[in-house]
Motif scaffolding. Structure first.
Motif, short mmCIF file in Angstrom:
data_model
loop_
_atom_site.label_atom_id
_atom_site.label_comp_id
_atom_site.label_asym_id
_atom_site.label_seq_id
_atom_site.Cartn_x
_atom_site.Cartn_y
_atom_site.Cartn_z
N UNK A 51 0.87 -1.18 0.00
CA UNK A 51 0.00 0.00 0.00
C UNK A 51 0.91 1.23 0.00
N UNK A 52 0.66 2.11 -0.95
CA UNK A 52 1.54 3.26 -1.19
C UNK A 52 0.66 4.52 -1.13
N UNK A 53 1.01 5.42 -0.21
CA UNK A 53 0.20 6.64 -0.07
C UNK A 53 1.03 7.85 -0.50
N UNK A 54 0.50 8.63 -1.42
CA UNK A 54 1.20 9.83 -1.87
C UNK A 54 0.45 11.06 -1.36
N UNK A 55 1.21 11.93 -0.68
CA UNK A 55 0.62 13.17 -0.17
C UNK A 55 1.08 14.32 -1.04
N UNK A 56 0.17 15.08 -1.55
CA UNK A 56 0.47 16.37 -2.19
C UNK A 56 -0.70 17.27 -1.87
N UNK A 59 -4.61 13.44 -1.60
CA UNK A 59 -3.94 12.20 -1.21
C UNK A 59 -4.34 11.08 -2.17
N UNK A 60 -3.36 10.32 -2.59
CA UNK A 60 -3.71 9.16 -3.41
C UNK A 60 -3.21 7.90 -2.70
N UNK A 61 -4.03 6.87 -2.76
CA UNK A 61 -3.64 5.60 -2.14
C UNK A 61 -3.58 4.55 -3.24
N UNK A 62 -2.43 3.94 -3.36
CA UNK A 62 -2.26 2.89 -4.37
C UNK A 62 -2.26 1.54 -3.67
N UNK A 63 -3.18 0.68 -4.08
CA UNK A 63 -3.28 -0.63 -3.44
C UNK A 63 -2.91 -1.71 -4.46
N UNK A 64 -2.02 -2.59 -4.07
CA UNK A 64 -1.63 -3.69 -4.97
C UNK A 64 -1.98 -5.02 -4.34
N UNK A 65 -2.78 -5.78 -5.06
CA UNK A 65 -3.17 -7.11 -4.59
C UNK A 65 -2.84 -8.09 -5.69
N UNK A 66 -1.99 -9.04 -5.37
CA UNK A 66 -1.47 -9.94 -6.39
C UNK A 66 -1.04 -9.12 -7.60
N UNK A 67 -1.60 -9.42 -8.78
CA UNK A 67 -1.16 -8.66 -9.95
C UNK A 67 -2.04 -7.44 -10.21
#
Lengths: 321, 203
Positions: A51-56, A59-67
């Motif tokens: 899980x990758x959160x970008x603050x500017x 806010x954007x949250x990038x969620x990666x599950x398997x592929x």
């Protein structure tokens, strides 16, 4: 068939099977419908890989599950992309799979969103974060309390003072990606190279001193260097510099002008057998046209793998302890 | 139950909630894992009671099974876009009530292919909807509805028990096998059926 469908009148195993036919981004949306749907989606046992959160300014949250990976944009006002982000106020989300914003039946603030995502996708590992221009609006104390354990941070376009503040507050950081050098004084960035991060990625101009001060196991210099600077670095390494280094990446522009002889001038090296090259490439996930082995004075072996691609020479310096 | 040499010609009588009976081929019925678990190896004397489902629903379910008899073995969910024209017509001609009845019956009979297509169809229905729209679509049940649902499930469990009892009763009639372990019982029944088929082919 009619628009309304009484999903919850079906047996639970059928509901679960319906959910299994949905992508994780849609599962997140349905998990917001009720506590029942949240618990059903959680019971699927989907585990987020990262899980990758970008603050500017938002806010954007990038969620990666398997592929499968997707990006969630969080805003207080879905119609105003430039409004200041208020962490205490309700936040709505939008993602590519849906052409309209969404939020739970009971409004969520940022912390609620994060808790919900972590629970539904069974995520307990440290979160990866990114701080970009605009992220200054988020108070450091709040960030620290909300994100708790951060493993990997990307910092780009923020001031040197803010960079120091981030690093001071996230002491357990293992990996750091500096998109640019935030400091005017070159000594300041060298203080970061000396730190014992597991990995550091640096995307700005760097000197031979910077290379020699890098104390991480994995170092990735994104901007191009010269063959002379690389050659001098290797000679220093042979004499004992960078004792923790395991892998360093470089690139040299205009690879046409860089021959193997020039790159390795004055360095005692020998070719790596084809079979061993393949094994090293496979282990480290690299592609290489040419690979030579060198030894430092204490006997530690290393290889220099090169790959010429679009007139850029990509170099991977791998140490084997 | 009739017992011709070819198993695909075997017909079974099915009893619906109205007490009506109709026959279904063994090949179609074998797509039901529930049937396989209960009757396949021991056979059935008289109609098989699936009395929790009405005739129209059961006929619809077995229409699907009869149609897919010659299709390749089920190998996981198929995307709706890959469904044949016949499959699409089959689903499109159902109203919502029938569709729900078919899912429930297919789920009880454990017909993987049909249940899976139904579920994929529902998932597809929820695409492109945000939370508020989903709430409207899936119409969350009230406490009363939840209670009623529980009662229905209890009733279904009782029906399943009844079917199992019927199967056990049939097994008892077939041979005195009460004291045999399950594996042995299945093997003995298989041997018996094989003997039966062999005697037919010899004739």
């Amino acid at each position: 068939m009619e628009l309304a469908f009484p999903l919850f009148r079906l047996p639970e195993n059928v509901i679960v099977q319906v959910l299994q036919n949905m992508n994780p981004d849609r599962l997140l949306i349905i998990s917001l419908v009720s506590t029942k749907t949240k618990s059903l989606v959680t019971s699927l046992g989907l585990k987020a890989r990262n899980i990758y959160i970008a603050f500017y300014h938002e806010v954007s949250i990038n969620v990666n599950i398997e592929r499968f990976g997707w990006n969630l944009m969080l805003r207080n006002d879905p119609n105003d992309q430039n409004a200041e982000f208020d962490i205490t106020r309700p936040v709505s989300a939008s993602c590519l799979c849906l052409d309209k914003p969404f939020q739970p039946s009971t409004p969520f603030n940022f912390n609620d969103w994060l808790d919900h995502i972590l629970t539904v996708f069974c995520y307990t590992k440290p979160i990866d974060v990114e701080f970009e221009p605009g992220s200054e609006q988020f108070e450091m104390e709040w960030l620290k309390n909300t994100l708790k354990n951060v493993d990997f941070a990307t910092i780009g376009g923020v001031t040197g003072i803010r960079t120091k503040e981030i690093l001071k507050n996230f002491k357990d950081l293992n990996e750091l990606f500096l998109r640019n050098n935030p400091f005017e004084d070159s000594c300041e960035v060298q203080k970061l190279f000396i730190e014992n991060f597991k990995a550091i990625i640096f995307n700005d101009v760097y000197s031979l001193d910077d290379m020699l001060l890098a104390n991480s196991e994995i170092v990735n210099f994104r901007r191009p260097t010269t063959h002379k600077q690389f050659n001098r670095f290797v000679k220093h390494w042979i004499r004992g510099s960078n004792p923790r280094l395991q892998c360093m990446s470089h690139r040299i522009n205009n690879s046409d002008s860089v021959s193997r002889e020039v790159l390795l001038k004055g360095i005692n090296c020998f070719d790596v057998a084809e079979e061993e090259q393949q094994e090293i490439c496979q282990t480290h996930g690299i592609i290489s046209d040419d690979m030579v082995k060198i030894r430092r004075k204490d006997g530690t072996p290393a290889v220099i793998a090169t790959k010429d691609f679009e007139n850029i020479l990509h170099i991977r310096f791998l140490v084997f302890y | 139950m009739t017992s011709p040499a070819s198993s695909s010609e075997v017909k079974y009588l099915i009893e619906s909630s109205e007490g009506n009976t109709f026959d279904v081929s063994g090949a179609a019925l074998r797509q039901s894992n529930t049937f396989n678990a209960m009757f396949l190896n021991i056979g059935a004397d008289g109609p098989i009671p699936f009395t929790d489902y009405n005739e129209a629903t059961l006929k619809k379910v077995f229409e699907y099974c009869e149609h897919s008899v010659n299709e390749e073995n089920y190998s996981g969910p198929k995307h709706q876009d890959d469904l044949s024209k016949w499959d699409l017509n089959f689903f499109n001609e159902m109203d919502q009530k029938m569709f729900i009845d078919v899912i429930n019956a297919s789920n009880f009979l454990d017909i993987e292919r049909l249940t899976s297509y139904c579920c994929e169809r529902i998932a597809r229905m929820l695409r492109g909807k945000n939370t508020q729209e989903m709430i409207k679509v899936i119409t969350l049940p009230t406490a009363e509805e939840l209670e009623a649902k529980q009662k229905v499930e209890e009733k279904k469990a009782a029906a399943a028990k009844k079917v199992a009892e019927k199967a056990a009763e049939t097994a008892e009639k077939t041979e005195t096998l009460e004291e045999l372990p399950v594996q042995q019982l299945v093997q003995t029944t298989r041997n018996k059926l094989t003997r039966k088929y062999l005697s037919f082919s010899n004739e």
